[in-house]
Scaffold this active site. Structure first.
Site, PDB file in Angstrom:
ATOM      1  N   CYS A 107       0.826  -1.210   0.000  1.00  0.00           N
ATOM      2  CA  CYS A 107       0.000   0.000   0.000  1.00  0.00           C
ATOM      3  C   CYS A 107       0.861   1.261   0.000  1.00  0.00           C
ATOM      4  O   CYS A 107       0.491   2.283  -0.573  1.00  0.00           O
ATOM      5  CB  CYS A 107      -0.939  -0.002   1.199  1.00  0.00           C
ATOM      6  SG  CYS A 107      -0.120  -0.273   2.784  1.00  0.00           S
TER       7      CYS A 107
ATOM      8  N   HIS B  36      -1.221   0.898   7.091  1.00  0.00           N
ATOM      9  CA  HIS B  36      -1.761   1.037   5.743  1.00  0.00           C
ATOM     10  C   HIS B  36      -1.413   2.425   5.206  1.00  0.00           C
ATOM     11  O   HIS B  36      -1.160   3.353   5.979  1.00  0.00           O
ATOM     12  CB  HIS B  36      -3.278   0.840   5.764  1.00  0.00           C
ATOM     13  CG  HIS B  36      -3.882   0.646   4.409  1.00  0.00           C
ATOM     14  ND1 HIS B  36      -3.380  -0.261   3.489  1.00  0.00           N
ATOM     15  CD2 HIS B  36      -4.937   1.246   3.803  1.00  0.00           C
ATOM     16  CE1 HIS B  36      -4.114  -0.210   2.390  1.00  0.00           C
ATOM     17  NE2 HIS B  36      -5.049   0.700   2.543  1.00  0.00           N
TER      18      HIS B  36
ATOM     19  N   ASN C 197      -7.704   4.472  -2.113  1.00  0.00           N
ATOM     20  CA  ASN C 197      -7.166   3.239  -1.536  1.00  0.00           C
ATOM     21  C   ASN C 197      -6.561   2.372  -2.644  1.00  0.00           C
ATOM     22  O   ASN C 197      -6.608   2.724  -3.823  1.00  0.00           O
ATOM     23  CB  ASN C 197      -8.274   2.480  -0.801  1.00  0.00           C
ATOM     24  CG  ASN C 197      -7.743   1.550   0.262  1.00  0.00           C
ATOM     25  OD1 ASN C 197      -6.541   1.347   0.389  1.00  0.00           O
ATOM     26  ND2 ASN C 197      -8.632   0.958   1.033  1.00  0.00           N
TER      27      ASN C 197
END
Length: 371
Positions: free
Chosen positions: A184, A315, A336
């Site tokens: 991520c 994250h 995201n």
């Protein structure tokens, strides 16, 4: 009681047959099996499961694995529907590509900003001059971080607009999918570099290579955005996704201003990357609304479904805008890396609060490239 136990056992015994029947026309239809003891509620959930499988092109190697995934799906849907019935929730949960995963499986596969920074954990905004973004990697000289003598471009903004959405300006690429790689951090950093290049040149955003960062920098075991920027600086740029496609496996500062205002000032100029604690099941199943870290689980509502410390960040997200709803709720718009099928077409709206660390710690580690 004995009769109910027997009926329940019989229904569970028939589940593998029904699972097979749904995909094998020659076997009994669901209606036929229902007449043999499978309760209507289980049958309805099983039909929903098959609809979810078709929508997400999911298949399983064995009937046993399919049965196990169905039970996980059913448990997740019970959690989702119970949470959505709680009027205190400010957002909604629903089916995502991850509804057949336990939360532990999901966290093991899709979190990963776990690398510890060697720098101070004080709240800062790191401004990185990421160097020219071009096709092909090179070996340019190191480009310095902005210093007090050379304030970052975003600090020159004196009037911050009440809202901004960089997607509407055509400088944000579509949400991508990181796969089973804890990368991520690479997606958050690349997203901001793509947008920075588009803002700088006035053209369309280039689609850049997360895989180059995965292979050449921090791998699939988690990482930090500021380290990714430094890799780009050292190597004179980053290549395109077309030239270096994503595989999901490893192959070969400014401080002192109020945090929310500082981030708004940065986002008003370009998207920025942030660290985030995405470890709660409610975040796994988010589909719409303003995520405020409140969650209802087993009928109990908590207003703190995530942590706001540097060590809890697992994250990475890219903040691509902010705004205020008609009811006064302030929000960030975050991109995201869990595909367009998660959340609101791959994006999530996060509460924009005045707390020092931000919701789920998003204000602790903020980075953006200056092209």
């Amino acid at each position: 009681m004995a009769t109910m136990h027997s009926s329940s056992s019989r229904a569970l015994t028939l589940l593998p047959l029904l699972l097979a029947a749904a995909l094998t026309p020659s076997l009994a239809s669901p209606a036929d099996v229902l007449g043999h003891g499978l309760d209507g509620e289980t049958l309805l959930m099983l039909r929903r499961f098959h609809g979810w499988m078709a929508a997400h092109v999911r298949s399983y190697a064995t009937e046993e694995e399919k049965l196990r995934r169905f039970e996980i799906y059913r448990s997740n849907m019970e959690f989702i529907e119970a949470a959505n019935r709680d009027s205190r929730m400010s957002y909604q949960l629903g089916e995502t590509p991850f509804t057949d995963l336990t939360h532990d499986e999901f966290m093991a596969m899709y979190s990963g900003n776990n690398a510890k920074s060697s720098e101070s954990e004080e709240m800062v905004m790191i401004t990185t001059r990421a160097g020219p973004v071009h096709e092909g990697s090179g070996h340019g000289s190191d480009l310095p971080l902005a210093t007090a003598d050379e304030p970052p471009r975003c600090s020159n903004l004196t009037v911050v607009p009440p809202s901004i959405d960089w997607r509407a300006k055509g400088v944000v690429t579509l949400a991508k999918y990181q796969g089973n790689c804890s990368s991520c951090w690479a997606f958050a950093s690349v997203a901001t570099m793509e947008s920075a290049q588009a803002i700088n040149t006035g053209g369309a955003p280039p689609v850049l290579s997360e895989q180059q960062l995965v292979d050449c920098d921090q791998g699939c075991g988690g990482g930090l955005v500021d380290k990714a920027f430094r890799w780009v600086m050292r190597n004179g740029g980053i290549t395109t996704e077309a030239a270096y496609p994503y595989t999901g496996t490893v192959g070969q500062r400014q401080s002192g201003m109020p945090v929310a205002a500082a981030i708004m000032r940065a986002v008003a100029q370009q998207p920025v990357a942030v660290g985030f604690d995405g470890s709660h099941p409610c975040f796994q199943h988010y589909i719409r609304g303003v995520y405020n870290a409140g969650c209802s689980k087993n009928g109990i509502y908590t207003g703190k479904a995530c942590n706001t410390t540097s060590s809890s960040q697992n994250h990475g997200l890219a903040i691509v805008g902010y705004g205020t709803k008609p009811d006064g709720t302030k929000y960030w718009i975050a991109k995201n890396s869990w595909s367009e099928l998660w959340g609101d077409k791959g994006f999530v709206y996060l509460l924009r609060d005045s707390l020092p660390n931000g919701v789920c710690g998003l204000a602790l580690r903020v980075n953006y490239p200056v092209i």
